[in-house]
Scaffold this active site. Sequence first.
Site, PDB file in Angstrom:
ATOM      1  N   TYR A  32      46.739 -60.113 -22.878  1.00 47.93           N
ATOM      2  CA  TYR A  32      46.764 -61.209 -21.916  1.00 47.93           C
ATOM      3  C   TYR A  32      46.606 -60.699 -20.491  1.00 47.93           C
ATOM      4  CZ  TYR A  32      51.553 -60.246 -20.280  1.00 47.93           C
ATOM      5  OH  TYR A  32      52.663 -59.675 -19.710  1.00 47.93           O
ATOM      6  N   ARG A  51      40.756 -54.820 -16.448  1.00 43.94           N
ATOM      7  CA  ARG A  51      41.891 -54.398 -17.278  1.00 43.94           C
ATOM      8  C   ARG A  51      41.895 -55.114 -18.620  1.00 43.94           C
ATOM      9  NH1 ARG A  51      47.926 -54.850 -14.996  1.00 43.94           N
ATOM     10  NH2 ARG A  51      47.448 -57.068 -15.231  1.00 43.94           N
ATOM     11  N   ARG A 100      47.339 -64.183 -44.147  1.00 45.05           N
ATOM     12  CA  ARG A 100      48.023 -63.108 -43.445  1.00 45.05           C
ATOM     13  C   ARG A 100      47.748 -61.773 -44.119  1.00 45.05           C
ATOM     14  NH1 ARG A 100      52.988 -60.459 -43.887  1.00 45.05           N
ATOM     15  NH2 ARG A 100      53.980 -59.884 -41.912  1.00 45.05           N
ATOM     16  N   LYS A 150      47.949 -54.240 -22.141  1.00 45.21           N
ATOM     17  CA  LYS A 150      48.732 -55.436 -21.790  1.00 45.21           C
ATOM     18  C   LYS A 150      48.754 -56.399 -22.975  1.00 45.21           C
ATOM     19  CE  LYS A 150      49.435 -58.592 -17.881  1.00 45.21           C
ATOM     20  NZ  LYS A 150      50.751 -58.068 -17.476  1.00 45.21           N
ATOM     21  N   GLU A 182      59.384 -48.680 -15.731  1.00 48.25           N
ATOM     22  CA  GLU A 182      58.943 -49.825 -14.927  1.00 48.25           C
ATOM     23  C   GLU A 182      59.938 -50.954 -15.099  1.00 48.25           C
ATOM     24  OE1 GLU A 182      55.092 -50.906 -16.471  1.00 48.25           O
ATOM     25  OE2 GLU A 182      55.778 -50.722 -18.545  1.00 48.25           O
ATOM     26  N   LEU A 206      52.395 -49.968 -17.448  1.00 52.88           N
ATOM     27  CA  LEU A 206      51.233 -50.814 -17.236  1.00 52.88           C
ATOM     28  C   LEU A 206      50.505 -50.370 -15.970  1.00 52.88           C
ATOM     29  CD1 LEU A 206      49.713 -53.373 -18.234  1.00 52.88           C
ATOM     30  CD2 LEU A 206      51.066 -54.648 -16.556  1.00 52.88           C
TER      31      LEU A 206
END
Length: 286
Positions: A32, A51, A100, A150, A182, A206
């Site tokens: 995301y 990114r 699945r 991310k 972070e 990140l």
Amino acid sequence: MRTVYVNGEYLPETEAKISIFDRGFLMADGVYEVTSVLDGKLIDFEGHAVRLQRSLDELDMQSACSKEELLEIHRELVRINEIDEGLIYLQVTRGSDGDRDFVFPDPVTTKPTIVLFTQSKPGLADNPAAQKGAKIISIEDIRWGRRDIKTVQLLYPSMGKMMAKAAGCDDAWLIEDGYVTEGTSNNAYFVKNGKIVTRPLSNNILHGITRKAVLRLAAEAQMEIEERLFTIDEAKEADEAFTTSASAFVMPVVEIDGVALGDGSPGPIAQRLREIYLDESRKAAI
């Protein structure tokens, strides 16, 4: 009612649907980005798009659309939903080709799922929290090792924010092998004797888009910067501290684990960097 974007369609949010077999839902197999909107324009769109592509590449995931198409979708959502200040959330998952399964579906026959929606946040730039400063706690970092990607695997960061809330604080900094990695959703910094200290880029943190911009602006302002590992005890002894993120820009930190930094109010370097970042970002917004 908001209009959202799902797999090529602009829809009322109540009509937006994806498969229950989507791997983003079942496996957190997705990435995301969050892009801020100020004055109806996109902040650092290029950095977020680059990114996003890196995250997709690292996970062998297909792109859902081109960068040019992505820009048009962002702009159209801003226009339709009349966003002056706010955020655009973008998520791409691997999709699903049926039931699945732990094994990735065939990329030839499976299209990724792409979803975007807006969040209107009037006063985003003039957030009162930035005038007050954030109080943080430190917690153990037990996330997976590829934090540079991310992904939507946000359960532990969410738990960290809840731990902070339970302690009467605003956020948490994560500690691994004795060093700060972070924040739960931001990059971390402290300032000592005028020098800005932050952890260097690696797979452990990140690669923040706002981080990159703020460090560039700090260097242009002839501020001293050191990228190195640091402990939470070092941060507690700092003159000031702050975090950076796409949604909060530069957020001063005034307390760490109950220890006030400086005089307990937002420090001058953090405040100056926030001012410079917002000013320059507005000029460069598209």
